[in-house]
Design a protein around this motif. Structure first.
Motif, PDB file in Angstrom:
ATOM      1  N   TYR A  17      62.792  25.746 -21.752  1.00  0.00           N
ATOM      2  CA  TYR A  17      62.318  25.430 -23.100  1.00  0.00           C
ATOM      3  C   TYR A  17      62.466  26.045 -24.114  1.00  0.00           C
ATOM      4  CZ  TYR A  17      59.225  22.820 -19.621  1.00  0.00           C
ATOM      5  OH  TYR A  17      59.122  21.949 -18.598  1.00  0.00           O
ATOM      6  N   VAL A  18      63.803  26.420 -24.294  1.00  0.00           N
ATOM      7  CA  VAL A  18      64.628  27.293 -25.438  1.00  0.00           C
ATOM      8  C   VAL A  18      64.260  26.308 -26.634  1.00  0.00           C
ATOM      9  CG1 VAL A  18      66.243  28.310 -26.516  1.00  0.00           C
ATOM     10  CG2 VAL A  18      66.016  28.548 -24.008  1.00  0.00           C
ATOM     11  N   CYS A  19      64.742  25.237 -26.723  1.00  0.00           N
ATOM     12  CA  CYS A  19      64.662  24.275 -27.903  1.00  0.00           C
ATOM     13  C   CYS A  19      63.411  23.986 -28.336  1.00  0.00           C
ATOM     14  CB  CYS A  19      65.439  23.125 -27.735  1.00  0.00           C
ATOM     15  SG  CYS A  19      67.027  23.237 -27.347  1.00  0.00           S
ATOM     16  N   GLN A  20      62.278  23.827 -27.447  1.00  0.00           N
ATOM     17  CA  GLN A  20      61.072  23.415 -27.763  1.00  0.00           C
ATOM     18  C   GLN A  20      60.335  24.850 -28.332  1.00  0.00           C
ATOM     19  OE1 GLN A  20      59.286  20.618 -27.556  1.00  0.00           O
ATOM     20  NE2 GLN A  20      57.638  21.609 -28.516  1.00  0.00           N
ATOM     21  N   ARG A  21      60.689  26.040 -27.803  1.00  0.00           N
ATOM     22  CA  ARG A  21      60.240  27.118 -28.558  1.00  0.00           C
ATOM     23  C   ARG A  21      60.370  27.370 -29.921  1.00  0.00           C
ATOM     24  NH1 ARG A  21      59.733  31.442 -23.677  1.00  0.00           N
ATOM     25  NH2 ARG A  21      58.774  32.600 -25.393  1.00  0.00           N
ATOM     26  N   ILE A  22      61.824  27.255 -29.998  1.00  0.00           N
ATOM     27  CA  ILE A  22      62.379  27.887 -31.410  1.00  0.00           C
ATOM     28  C   ILE A  22      61.920  26.598 -32.172  1.00  0.00           C
ATOM     29  CG2 ILE A  22      64.487  27.326 -32.451  1.00  0.00           C
ATOM     30  CD1 ILE A  22      66.034  28.813 -30.097  1.00  0.00           C
ATOM     31  N   ALA A  23      61.925  25.327 -31.904  1.00  0.00           N
ATOM     32  CA  ALA A  23      61.297  24.265 -32.609  1.00  0.00           C
ATOM     33  C   ALA A  23      59.805  24.637 -33.165  1.00  0.00           C
ATOM     34  CB  ALA A  23      61.296  23.135 -32.037  1.00  0.00           C
ATOM     35  N   ASP A  24      59.033  25.130 -32.320  1.00  0.00           N
ATOM     36  CA  ASP A  24      57.517  25.418 -32.783  1.00  0.00           C
ATOM     37  C   ASP A  24      57.563  26.711 -33.453  1.00  0.00           C
ATOM     38  OD1 ASP A  24      56.922  23.427 -30.765  1.00  0.00           O
ATOM     39  OD2 ASP A  24      56.187  24.998 -29.098  1.00  0.00           O
ATOM     40  N   ARG A  25      58.487  27.626 -33.387  1.00  0.00           N
ATOM     41  CA  ARG A  25      58.332  29.005 -34.418  1.00  0.00           C
ATOM     42  C   ARG A  25      58.781  28.285 -35.695  1.00  0.00           C
ATOM     43  NH1 ARG A  25      57.840  34.553 -33.564  1.00  0.00           N
ATOM     44  NH2 ARG A  25      57.864  34.143 -31.576  1.00  0.00           N
ATOM     45  N   LEU A  26      59.796  27.248 -35.728  1.00  0.00           N
ATOM     46  CA  LEU A  26      60.468  27.075 -36.998  1.00  0.00           C
ATOM     47  C   LEU A  26      59.627  25.888 -37.723  1.00  0.00           C
ATOM     48  CD1 LEU A  26      64.352  27.117 -36.480  1.00  0.00           C
ATOM     49  CD2 LEU A  26      62.791  28.651 -37.584  1.00  0.00           C
ATOM     50  N   GLY A  27      58.671  25.127 -36.969  1.00  0.00           N
ATOM     51  CA  GLY A  27      57.851  23.983 -37.404  1.00  0.00           C
ATOM     52  C   GLY A  27      58.686  22.918 -37.638  1.00  0.00           C
ATOM     53  N   ILE A  28      59.429  22.541 -36.631  1.00  0.00           N
ATOM     54  CA  ILE A  28      60.440  21.420 -36.698  1.00  0.00           C
ATOM     55  C   ILE A  28      60.381  20.679 -35.443  1.00  0.00           C
ATOM     56  CG2 ILE A  28      61.957  22.161 -38.703  1.00  0.00           C
ATOM     57  CD1 ILE A  28      64.088  22.728 -36.775  1.00  0.00           C
TER      58      ILE A  28
END
Length: 75
Positions: A17-28
């Motif tokens: 879930y790398v993309c999901q966690r990065i997206a959650d952190r960036l808010g996108i």
């Protein structure tokens, strides 16, 4: 073609879930992050995939080192 979908399903279910966690952190949205990795991979001839693997490894190590404890007695 059926084996391709089985492999794809496996990675979707058991991924980091790398993309999901990065997206959650960036808010996108996660879809934007995934397509960015895909475009980066094609433009830089594999650097995006290498970056994805490095980030997944670092997130996995972070999860193992920094676990949330529910109380003081869990030490």
């Amino acid at each position: 073609m059926n084996i391709f979908y089985k492999i794809l399903l496996y990675f979707q279910k058991h991924g980091y879930y790398v993309c999901q966690r990065i997206a959650d952190r960036l808010g996108i949205r996660a879809k934007v992050v995934r397509t960015s990795f895909i475009y980066l991979t094609f433009v830089t001839l594999g650097f995006g995939f290498a970056l994805y693997l490095i980030l997944s490894f670092l997130m996995r190590v972070k999860d193992l080192l920094y676990t949330k404890r529910s109380s003081v007695f869990d030490l």
